[in-house]
Motif scaffolding. Structure first.
Motif, PDB file in Angstrom:
ATOM      1  N   SER A 168     -11.425  -8.634   3.310  1.00  0.00           N
ATOM      2  CA  SER A 168     -11.436  -9.001   1.895  1.00  0.00           C
ATOM      3  C   SER A 168     -12.036 -10.385   1.682  1.00  0.00           C
ATOM      4  O   SER A 168     -12.864 -10.598   0.787  1.00  0.00           O
ATOM      5  CB  SER A 168     -10.015  -8.949   1.314  1.00  0.00           C
TER       6      SER A 168
ATOM      7  N   TYR B  64       0.830  -1.212   0.000  1.00  0.00           N
ATOM      8  CA  TYR B  64       0.000   0.000   0.000  1.00  0.00           C
ATOM      9  C   TYR B  64       0.862   1.259   0.000  1.00  0.00           C
ATOM     10  O   TYR B  64       0.542   2.251  -0.672  1.00  0.00           O
ATOM     11  CB  TYR B  64      -0.937  -0.003   1.210  1.00  0.00           C
TER      12      TYR B  64
ATOM     13  N   GLN C  18      -5.681  -3.687  -3.390  1.00  0.00           N
ATOM     14  CA  GLN C  18      -6.661  -4.591  -2.788  1.00  0.00           C
ATOM     15  C   GLN C  18      -7.606  -5.201  -3.800  1.00  0.00           C
ATOM     16  O   GLN C  18      -7.978  -6.368  -3.694  1.00  0.00           O
ATOM     17  CB  GLN C  18      -7.455  -3.847  -1.707  1.00  0.00           C
TER      18      GLN C  18
END
Length: 358
Positions: free
Chosen positions: A229, A77, A157
């Motif tokens: 997720s 990230y 993601q």
């Protein structure tokens, strides 16, 4: 040295439905932060996190590209945030890109490594972009910060609503309507970054809310981290298999969140508490048709303890562990809830809503 921070988040209501385009949720930003520091370096730059001491990254420049010396790293990230910010920097300024040391420190996990599910990946993305924009002397609006962070986060993601990005950018209580991520995938290929930042994103709406003065938010952690997720992916499997039931869930969730937003605008705590209870039932119905364990036994206990003293309570986020919330209008009731939670193996978190004023 430049330093920027971004707060963690917690979902209040609207989970799962918010991953669908245009569907709303309510979130809060919390007074626990990820801090990113940037300082100039020469030759090689580093990316270092107190939480990942053994996995710091060394990097160098090859033209305007960042080249890593480490093959495996946990900083996806951060690297995505660097890439999108430097693309933005090159649009806005003639200043050459340089090397720098970037240090990350996080309040969002405990010192002994407990992960509370407070949105650390979103917060570190936002904080990294804020710090680098300061480093390159670039002013940035919240709208642009949200879009840059949403692009960076989504490219890593690949799912989720990006509501946690909105909470980290805007702070306080927010109503968030998710945008069309399929559109973003196409637009990222067809539009320049400058065009993408200037374009209205389909269905995106972010509105800051003011809670009633008497509202008390109590947060408890069940000690069982959950993967948002994976849970979202599991629920998404029922879209085709049980289309009618899923559509009913989406409609019920949207109606409930709109009623909650109205409760905030009217400073009607009773309406807010009713909406929290209704959203819990809506999520329970989703769990039944999806066979996903959203409300674990310990989360049910957390809720029952709060409801026994007339607070409204539910899971927060994807469930499956992590945090639950309770809303009340009494400091005494809030203390009772925390004490009872602790007696039943639930950790009360001493967190407050964080407002961003700049």
């Amino acid at each position: 040295m430049i330093e920027a921070q971004a707060p963690g988040k917690l979902y209040i209501a609207g989970e799962y439905a918010v991953v669908e385009t245009g569907y709303p949720a309510i979130l809060v930003a919390l007074d626990q932060f990820i801090r990113v520091r940037v300082s100039p370096s020469h030759g090689y730059g580093t990316i270092y996190s107190q939480q990942y001491k053994e996995n710091s990254i060394h990097w160098r420049r090859k033209g305007n590209q960042i080249v890593l010396d480490n093959r495996d790293n946990p900083f996806h990230y951060i690297l995505s945030a660097i890439r999108i910010t430097e693309e933005y920097v090159q649009l806005q300024t003639q200043r050459p890109l340089t090397t720098y040391d970037l240090t990350i420190d996080s309040d969002l996990d405990s010192v002994d490594g407990k992960k509370y599910g407070l949105g650390s990946s979103a917060a570190v993305t936002v904080a990294t972009i804020k710090a680098l924009c300061q480093f390159y002397n670039l002013a940035i609006t919240k709208n642009t910060l949200f879009k840059l962070a949403a692009i960076a986060h989504f490219e890593v993601q690949g799912n989720g609503s990006l509501g946690d990005i909105a909470a980290s950018v805007y702070g306080g209580w927010i109503a968030y309507h998710s945008f069309d991520r399929e559109w973003l995938l196409v637009a990222r290929q067809q539009l320049s970054l400058e065009q993408l930042l200037a374009t209205d994103w389909p269905q995106l709406a972010i509105e800051q809310l003011t809670p009633p003065p008497a509202l008390k938010l109590v947060i408890g952690w069940t000690g069982s981290p959950a993967s948002t997720s994976r849970l979202v992916d599991a629920v998404s499997l029922i879209k085709a298999q049980k289309h009618q039931g899923y559509q009913a869930f989406l409609t019920a969730s949207k109606d409930c969140i709109h009623q909650l937003i109205t409760g905030f605008k009217n400073h009607d705590l009773a309406q807010i508490k009713a909406g929290i209870r209704a959203n819990r039932q809506i999520l329970s119905n989703l769990a039944q048709i999806s066979q996903v364990d959203i409300e674990t036994p310990l989360l049910t206990r957390l809720i029952d303890i709060a409801e026994a003293v007339e607070a409204a309570a539910k899971t927060s986020g994807a469930g499956g562990g992590d945090c639950g919330i309770a809303i009340t209008d009494s400091d005494t009731t809030a203390t009772t809830i925390r004490n009872q939670w602790q007696a039943h193996g639930i950790e009360p978190l001493a967190l407050q809503v964080h407002t961003i004023t700049e």
